[in-house]
Design a protein around this motif. Structure first.
Motif, mmCIF file in Angstrom:
data_model
loop_
_atom_site.group_PDB
_atom_site.id
_atom_site.type_symbol
_atom_site.label_atom_id
_atom_site.label_comp_id
_atom_site.label_asym_id
_atom_site.label_seq_id
_atom_site.Cartn_x
_atom_site.Cartn_y
_atom_site.Cartn_z
ATOM 1 N N GLU A 1 9.486 37.092 20.823
ATOM 2 C CA GLU A 1 8.821 38.405 20.811
ATOM 3 C C GLU A 1 9.742 39.445 21.433
ATOM 4 O OE1 GLU A 1 6.011 39.041 19.432
ATOM 5 O OE2 GLU A 1 5.057 37.090 19.207
ATOM 6 N N GLY A 2 10.167 40.417 20.643
ATOM 7 C CA GLY A 2 11.017 41.460 21.194
ATOM 8 C C GLY A 2 11.742 42.212 20.106
ATOM 9 N N MET A 3 12.413 43.294 20.495
ATOM 10 C CA MET A 3 13.208 44.046 19.527
ATOM 11 C C MET A 3 14.286 44.859 20.234
ATOM 12 S SD MET A 3 10.847 47.318 18.421
ATOM 13 C CE MET A 3 12.156 48.126 17.550
ATOM 14 N N ILE A 4 15.329 45.179 19.478
ATOM 15 C CA ILE A 4 16.403 46.043 19.969
ATOM 16 C C ILE A 4 16.519 47.211 18.997
ATOM 17 C CG2 ILE A 4 18.904 46.225 20.321
ATOM 18 C CD1 ILE A 4 18.866 43.418 21.439
ATOM 19 N N LYS A 5 16.618 48.401 19.553
ATOM 20 C CA LYS A 5 16.659 49.615 18.744
ATOM 21 C C LYS A 5 17.849 50.462 19.177
ATOM 22 C CE LYS A 5 13.792 53.701 17.815
ATOM 23 N NZ LYS A 5 12.439 54.267 17.897
ATOM 24 N N THR A 6 18.633 50.928 18.217
ATOM 25 C CA THR A 6 19.783 51.779 18.539
ATOM 26 C C THR A 6 19.682 53.106 17.795
ATOM 27 O OG1 THR A 6 20.967 50.458 16.896
ATOM 28 C CG2 THR A 6 21.478 50.032 19.205
ATOM 29 N N VAL A 7 20.134 54.156 18.454
ATOM 30 C CA VAL A 7 20.070 55.512 17.882
ATOM 31 C C VAL A 7 21.488 56.091 17.862
ATOM 32 C CG1 VAL A 7 19.036 57.805 18.116
ATOM 33 C CG2 VAL A 7 17.761 55.797 18.902
ATOM 34 N N GLU B 1 14.557 58.085 20.479
ATOM 35 C CA GLU B 1 14.623 58.651 19.120
ATOM 36 C C GLU B 1 14.044 60.071 19.118
ATOM 37 O OE1 GLU B 1 13.009 57.771 14.573
ATOM 38 O OE2 GLU B 1 12.651 56.261 16.126
ATOM 39 N N ALA B 2 12.891 60.250 19.782
ATOM 40 C CA ALA B 2 12.238 61.561 19.816
ATOM 41 C C ALA B 2 13.120 62.607 20.513
ATOM 42 C CB ALA B 2 10.886 61.452 20.519
ATOM 43 N N LYS B 3 13.746 62.218 21.624
ATOM 44 C CA LYS B 3 14.583 63.153 22.386
ATOM 45 C C LYS B 3 15.818 63.558 21.575
ATOM 46 C CE LYS B 3 15.694 65.449 26.124
ATOM 47 N NZ LYS B 3 14.909 66.644 26.479
ATOM 48 N N ALA B 4 16.426 62.590 20.898
ATOM 49 C CA ALA B 4 17.612 62.891 20.076
ATOM 50 C C ALA B 4 17.262 63.901 18.983
ATOM 51 C CB ALA B 4 18.166 61.608 19.472
ATOM 52 N N LYS B 5 16.083 63.723 18.363
ATOM 53 C CA LYS B 5 15.641 64.662 17.320
ATOM 54 C C LYS B 5 15.378 66.037 17.919
ATOM 55 C CE LYS B 5 13.476 61.418 14.085
ATOM 56 N NZ LYS B 5 12.217 60.689 13.851
ATOM 57 N N GLU B 6 14.726 66.029 19.080
ATOM 58 C CA GLU B 6 14.387 67.278 19.770
ATOM 59 C C GLU B 6 15.660 68.065 20.125
ATOM 60 O OE1 GLU B 6 13.008 68.274 24.201
ATOM 61 O OE2 GLU B 6 11.839 66.631 23.321
ATOM 62 N N LEU B 7 16.735 67.333 20.440
ATOM 63 C CA LEU B 7 18.007 67.984 20.788
ATOM 64 C C LEU B 7 18.785 68.426 19.547
ATOM 65 C CD1 LEU B 7 19.127 65.638 23.711
ATOM 66 C CD2 LEU B 7 18.418 68.021 23.922
ATOM 67 N N GLY B 8 18.199 68.172 18.374
ATOM 68 C CA GLY B 8 18.799 68.672 17.141
ATOM 69 C C GLY B 8 19.789 67.743 16.461
ATOM 70 N N TYR B 9 19.875 66.504 16.919
ATOM 71 C CA TYR B 9 20.793 65.557 16.278
ATOM 72 C C TYR B 9 20.234 65.087 14.943
ATOM 73 C CZ TYR B 9 23.492 64.897 20.624
ATOM 74 O OH TYR B 9 24.276 65.069 21.726
ATOM 75 N N ASP B 10 21.152 64.877 13.986
ATOM 76 C CA ASP B 10 20.814 64.183 12.745
ATOM 77 C C ASP B 10 21.091 62.719 13.086
ATOM 78 O OD1 ASP B 10 20.422 63.398 10.181
ATOM 79 O OD2 ASP B 10 22.331 64.158 9.403
ATOM 80 N N ILE B 11 20.071 61.857 13.012
ATOM 81 C CA ILE B 11 20.262 60.509 13.563
ATOM 82 C C ILE B 11 20.133 59.374 12.551
ATOM 83 C CG2 ILE B 11 19.601 61.104 15.928
ATOM 84 C CD1 ILE B 11 16.800 59.950 15.323
ATOM 85 N N LYS B 12 20.760 58.264 12.915
ATOM 86 C CA LYS B 12 20.574 57.001 12.199
ATOM 87 C C LYS B 12 20.003 56.024 13.223
ATOM 88 C CE LYS B 12 24.201 57.144 8.640
ATOM 89 N NZ LYS B 12 23.348 57.016 7.453
ATOM 90 N N VAL B 13 18.962 55.291 12.824
ATOM 91 C CA VAL B 13 18.294 54.374 13.756
ATOM 92 C C VAL B 13 18.336 52.956 13.204
ATOM 93 C CG1 VAL B 13 16.109 53.852 14.931
ATOM 94 C CG2 VAL B 13 16.753 56.233 14.525
ATOM 95 N N GLY B 14 18.712 52.023 14.061
ATOM 96 C CA GLY B 14 18.727 50.606 13.671
ATOM 97 C C GLY B 14 17.784 49.808 14.548
ATOM 98 N N ARG B 15 17.231 48.739 13.967
ATOM 99 C CA ARG B 15 16.318 47.867 14.730
ATOM 100 C C ARG B 15 16.611 46.419 14.375
ATOM 101 N NH1 ARG B 15 13.851 52.002 12.508
ATOM 102 N NH2 ARG B 15 12.605 53.435 13.788
ATOM 103 N N ASP C 1 22.070 47.448 11.251
ATOM 104 C CA ASP C 1 20.852 47.924 10.587
ATOM 105 C C ASP C 1 20.825 49.453 10.465
ATOM 106 O OD1 ASP C 1 18.163 47.523 9.455
ATOM 107 O OD2 ASP C 1 17.490 48.519 11.290
ATOM 108 N N ALA C 2 21.334 50.129 11.474
ATOM 109 C CA ALA C 2 21.340 51.609 11.438
ATOM 110 C C ALA C 2 22.170 52.118 10.265
ATOM 111 C CB ALA C 2 21.890 52.160 12.756
ATOM 112 N N TYR C 3 23.113 51.296 9.824
ATOM 113 C CA TYR C 3 24.004 51.708 8.738
ATOM 114 C C TYR C 3 23.797 50.884 7.463
ATOM 115 C CZ TYR C 3 26.086 54.852 12.020
ATOM 116 O OH TYR C 3 26.256 55.897 12.899
ATOM 117 N N GLY C 4 22.605 50.274 7.333
ATOM 118 C CA GLY C 4 22.242 49.561 6.113
ATOM 119 C C GLY C 4 23.054 48.303 5.865
ATOM 120 N N ARG C 5 23.576 47.700 6.949
ATOM 121 C CA ARG C 5 24.438 46.523 6.778
ATOM 122 C C ARG C 5 23.920 45.284 7.488
ATOM 123 N NH1 ARG C 5 30.517 48.085 8.207
ATOM 124 N NH2 ARG C 5 30.523 45.807 8.292
#
Length: 464
Positions: free
Chosen positions: A392-398, A362-376, A456-460
């Motif tokens: 115990e665990g999670m999945i995160k998409t950018v 997530e940090a790298k995508a922001k640093e590269l100037g992307y406008d991002i949507k993040v899902g978890r 989740d990244a798209y509110g669905r």
């Protein structure tokens, strides 16, 4: 003796070298491979494979202790470290023998010995029986890397270990210090901690697993601490005082130095490329901080000389080396070759819980100037995870908010090293969020969480 002139000579028979040799042979070349130690290289003999075999033992041991949760009875649960190591070595031995078979099958000539490059297009192999001079128009250097040793923290095989000693331990550590929390450090910390060693991990960066997404690192750290590990971040081991049966580590955190006693230290502070003694610089090859400088096609700038895998720089991963091996063989044969993109290569860490990622954090995508949507999506919301007793665990998409491109995927939890492949294929096929949302994931599986994370990244998101 086989004629000493070849179309392709590969130096190093690790996952980069032996794959390059096989692909070269498939394309009709006369191929030789030179290896000084074991076919399969570090990965197969002293790295990826034997560590996974050991970690599997600790995982089963961990599950045996949880028997009651699953309605099972297991009493007198114990382990035999020698037998665990023996199994691990057996797995490595079986696979190393398999590489020998593949070389024969593909008619690749194997030379066991130390290679040097006395001149362009020439390889000299020094073996027990004497020296053989080989020639080829194309040479691939795949000599890999070794553990970095810091001054004063050098391994001695008794009190201070590298990964090699940790794979064939002279004893079970009681109080263990692991220096470095990259994949190698954290996997050994996980193994020995599960078997009962009082384990401390020291990391110089501001968080463990520093190459991973910050959220994933934080989640993993919480789990490690819950398992009884002590994690010291932004800390540095300044010196080790060795005495009989004990090591006193001077650990500096925020300007303060603390002295702590351990009986064993594992050093996992990175790697250095095996570039010395080959004659590379004399041929005009550029070397930067122990790695060969290449272009995106692994060309060294010296005609007909290529470098692949760990010696050619990060990411230091077996699957990257293998793909580069295939690419270079294709290139030599005049076929259309695709450069290996570092951001398309997944990293997998087999600690408990497992960690896997591909693409940008997530940090790298922001640093590269992307406008991002993040899902978890958390494991606790998945039926299969709960049924497995692995909640115990999670999945995160950018995602790129403008185009829907999947920029990165990051996971922590059971079996994520297998799940990550779905996102890797998706990225290779230039998938968008819409493609992933319209994909039907089977139920009940852990993979459904991959779907939910996208939703989740798209509110669905449905199950959260």
């Amino acid at each position: 003796m086989a004629a000493s002139n070849f179309d392709l000579i590969v130096i190093g028979a690790g996952p980069g070298g032996y794959v390059a040799a096989i692909r070269g042979a498939q394309l009709g070349m006369k191929v030789a491979i030179v290896e000084r130690e074991n076919l399969g290289g570090i990965c197969l003999n002293w790295g990826c494979i034997p560590t996974k075999a050991m970690l599997r033992s600790s995982e089963v041991f961990h599950l045996m202790h949880r028997a009651k949760e699953f309605g099972l009875k297991a009493t007198g649960v114990d382990y035999d470290l020698d037998a665990v190591v023996k199994r691990s070595r057996g797995v490595a031995g079986q696979l190393s023998g398999g590489i020998g078979h593949l070389m024969k099958k593909n008619k690749v000539t194997v030379f066991m010995g130390d290679a040097t490059l006395p001149a362009k297009g020439k390889v000299s192999v020094k073996a027990d029986k004497g020296t053989e001079e080989l020639t080829a128009k194309n040479i691939v250097v795949a000599t890999g890397a070794r553990a970095r040793e810091l001054p004063g923290l050098e391994a001695d095989g008794d009190l201070v270990w590298t990964y090699r000693h940790a794979l064939q331990p002279p004893r079970m550590p009681k109080k263990l210090l692991v220096i470095g929390s990259g994949a190698i450090g954290i996997e050994f910390a996980s193994f020995y901690n599960t078997l009962g060693a009082d384990t401390t991990v020291v990391e110089v960066m501001d968080r463990v697993l520093p190459v991973e997404d910050a959220e994933i690192s934080a989640f993993a750290k919480k789990q490690f601490v819950k398992q009884g590990m002590k994690i010291m971040e932004k800390s540095m081991v300044k010196q080790l005082d060795r005495a009989k049966g004990k090591v006193t580590a001077h650990i500096e955190t925020g300007g303060k130095v603390e002295k702590i006693d351990f009986d064993t230290v594992i050093s996992a502070v990175g790697i250095v490329g095996n570039v010395e003694g080959l004659g590379l610089e004399e041929l005009g090859v550029k070397i930067d901080r122990s790695h060969v400088v290449t272009d995106e096609y692994c060309r060294t700038g010296v005609d007909g000389l290529y470098a692949i895998g760990d010696i050619a720089g990060a990411p230091w991963l077996a699957h990257k080396a293998s793909h580069e091996g295939v690419m270079v063989a294709d290139l030599i044969a005049g076929k259309h070759a695709h450069p290996v993109k570092p951001e398309s290569i997944a990293g997998c860490t087999y600690c408990h819980p497992q960690i896997a990622s591909v693409g940008y954090t997530e940090a790298k995508a922001k640093e590269l100037g992307y406008d991002i949507k993040v899902g978890r999506f958390p494991f606790i919301g998945n039926g299969k995870a709960i049924a497995l007793g692995e909640s115990e665990g999670m999945i995160k998409t950018v995602f790129d908010a403008k185009t829907g491109e999947l920029l990165g995927a990051h996971m922590v939890g059971a079996e994520v090293t297998e799940l990550i492949q779905g996102y890797i294929v998706g990225r290779q096929l230039e998938t968008t969020e819409e493609d992933l949302m319209n994909t039907v994931f089977p139920h009940p599986t852990l993979s459904e969480m991959m779907h939910e994370s996208v939703l989740d990244a798209y509110g669905r998101v449905i199950h959260m």
